[in-house]
Scaffold this motif. Sequence first.
Motif, PDB file in Angstrom:
ATOM      1  N   MET A 278       0.825  -1.205   0.000  1.00 26.23           N
ATOM      2  CA  MET A 278       0.000   0.000   0.000  1.00 26.23           C
ATOM      3  C   MET A 278       0.860   1.256   0.000  1.00 26.23           C
ATOM      4  O   MET A 278       0.625   2.197  -0.758  1.00 26.23           O
ATOM      5  N   LEU A 279       1.912   1.280   0.830  1.00 28.93           N
ATOM      6  CA  LEU A 279       2.808   2.441   0.884  1.00 28.93           C
ATOM      7  C   LEU A 279       3.584   2.607  -0.417  1.00 28.93           C
ATOM      8  O   LEU A 279       3.803   3.730  -0.879  1.00 28.93           O
ATOM      9  N   ARG A 280       4.000   1.501  -1.040  1.00 30.35           N
ATOM     10  CA  ARG A 280       4.717   1.568  -2.309  1.00 30.35           C
ATOM     11  C   ARG A 280       3.841   2.198  -3.381  1.00 30.35           C
ATOM     12  O   ARG A 280       4.281   3.071  -4.127  1.00 30.35           O
ATOM     13  N   LYS A 281       2.570   1.816  -3.435  1.00 28.04           N
ATOM     14  CA  LYS A 281       1.648   2.379  -4.421  1.00 28.04           C
ATOM     15  C   LYS A 281       1.388   3.865  -4.136  1.00 28.04           C
ATOM     16  O   LYS A 281       1.341   4.671  -5.063  1.00 28.04           O
ATOM     17  N   ALA A 282       1.234   4.217  -2.870  1.00 28.37           N
ATOM     18  CA  ALA A 282       1.017   5.613  -2.505  1.00 28.37           C
ATOM     19  C   ALA A 282       2.237   6.460  -2.862  1.00 28.37           C
ATOM     20  O   ALA A 282       2.102   7.570  -3.388  1.00 28.37           O
ATOM     21  N   ALA A 283       3.442   5.936  -2.603  1.00 25.70           N
ATOM     22  CA  ALA A 283       4.667   6.666  -2.943  1.00 25.70           C
ATOM     23  C   ALA A 283       4.765   6.879  -4.448  1.00 25.70           C
ATOM     24  O   ALA A 283       5.155   7.959  -4.905  1.00 25.70           O
ATOM     25  N   ALA A 284       4.388   5.868  -5.235  1.00 27.78           N
ATOM     26  CA  ALA A 284       4.433   6.004  -6.692  1.00 27.78           C
ATOM     27  C   ALA A 284       3.483   7.095  -7.157  1.00 27.78           C
ATOM     28  O   ALA A 284       3.829   7.894  -8.043  1.00 27.78           O
ATOM     29  N   LYS A 285       2.301   7.188  -6.554  1.00 22.71           N
ATOM     30  CA  LYS A 285       1.348   8.237  -6.924  1.00 22.71           C
ATOM     31  C   LYS A 285       1.896   9.613  -6.574  1.00 22.71           C
ATOM     32  O   LYS A 285       1.759  10.563  -7.343  1.00 22.71           O
ATOM     33  N   ILE A 286       2.527   9.720  -5.408  1.00 22.91           N
ATOM     34  CA  ILE A 286       3.094  11.007  -4.992  1.00 22.91           C
ATOM     35  C   ILE A 286       4.217  11.417  -5.931  1.00 22.91           C
ATOM     36  O   ILE A 286       4.292  12.574  -6.358  1.00 22.91           O
ATOM     37  N   VAL A 287       5.088  10.496  -6.275  1.00 25.87           N
ATOM     38  CA  VAL A 287       6.208  10.789  -7.176  1.00 25.87           C
ATOM     39  C   VAL A 287       5.685  11.268  -8.526  1.00 25.87           C
ATOM     40  O   VAL A 287       6.229  12.196  -9.120  1.00 25.87           O
ATOM     41  N   MET A 288       4.621  10.661  -9.010  1.00 28.76           N
ATOM     42  CA  MET A 288       4.069  11.033 -10.313  1.00 28.76           C
ATOM     43  C   MET A 288       3.422  12.416 -10.294  1.00 28.76           C
ATOM     44  O   MET A 288       3.272  13.035 -11.326  1.00 28.76           O
ATOM     45  N   GLN A 289       3.047  12.905  -9.115  1.00 26.70           N
ATOM     46  CA  GLN A 289       2.320  14.173  -9.014  1.00 26.70           C
ATOM     47  C   GLN A 289       3.160  15.334  -8.500  1.00 26.70           C
ATOM     48  O   GLN A 289       2.684  16.452  -8.441  1.00 26.70           O
ATOM     49  N   THR A 290       4.400  15.087  -8.096  1.00 23.80           N
ATOM     50  CA  THR A 290       5.199  16.154  -7.500  1.00 23.80           C
ATOM     51  C   THR A 290       6.598  16.177  -8.102  1.00 23.80           C
ATOM     52  O   THR A 290       7.089  15.194  -8.637  1.00 23.80           O
ATOM     53  N   ASP A 291       7.211  17.333  -8.010  1.00 24.97           N
ATOM     54  CA  ASP A 291       8.611  17.471  -8.382  1.00 24.97           C
ATOM     55  C   ASP A 291       9.446  17.273  -7.127  1.00 24.97           C
ATOM     56  O   ASP A 291       9.509  18.149  -6.267  1.00 24.97           O
ATOM     57  N   ILE A 292      10.029  16.110  -7.009  1.00 19.74           N
ATOM     58  CA  ILE A 292      10.800  15.760  -5.812  1.00 19.74           C
ATOM     59  C   ILE A 292      12.251  15.585  -6.214  1.00 19.74           C
ATOM     60  O   ILE A 292      12.564  14.909  -7.186  1.00 19.74           O
ATOM     61  N   GLU A 293      13.161  16.197  -5.447  1.00 22.10           N
ATOM     62  CA  GLU A 293      14.583  15.981  -5.647  1.00 22.10           C
ATOM     63  C   GLU A 293      15.017  14.886  -4.687  1.00 22.10           C
ATOM     64  O   GLU A 293      14.876  15.016  -3.470  1.00 22.10           O
ATOM     65  N   TRP A 294      15.515  13.785  -5.213  1.00 18.70           N
ATOM     66  CA  TRP A 294      15.919  12.656  -4.381  1.00 18.70           C
ATOM     67  C   TRP A 294      17.387  12.775  -4.002  1.00 18.70           C
ATOM     68  O   TRP A 294      18.229  13.092  -4.823  1.00 18.70           O
ATOM     69  N   VAL A 295      17.659  12.533  -2.755  1.00 20.29           N
ATOM     70  CA  VAL A 295      19.025  12.535  -2.242  1.00 20.29           C
ATOM     71  C   VAL A 295      19.339  11.103  -1.815  1.00 20.29           C
ATOM     72  O   VAL A 295      18.625  10.529  -1.007  1.00 20.29           O
ATOM     73  N   ALA A 296      20.386  10.563  -2.375  1.00 22.55           N
ATOM     74  CA  ALA A 296      20.743   9.178  -2.025  1.00 22.55           C
ATOM     75  C   ALA A 296      21.636   9.135  -0.819  1.00 22.55           C
ATOM     76  O   ALA A 296      22.335  10.016  -0.481  1.00 22.55           O
TER      77      ALA A 296
END
Length: 69
Positions: free
Chosen positions: A51-69
């Motif tokens: 459920m969290l993986r699917k929610a994260a995918a939806k958020i990523v698709m809707q926002t401009d997020i800069e990922w820091v590794a």
Amino acid sequence: MRHQKVVGQTLLAGQTVCKVLYHKSSDMVEVEVGGTTLKFEASSFILMNEMLRKAAAKIVMQTDIEWVA
């Protein structure tokens, strides 16, 4: 619970430690975030993870997020 194994760990913003521990003998999972611990049966944890993986995918698709590794 004894005989736990850390199966995941990361450091969140603000130096907050997040850990996932598995207890094989009881088939339970603990998620520790800072001073808070959530306990799940392993099957419920797997369902929640999906459920969290699917929610994260939806958020990523809707926002401009800069990922820091």
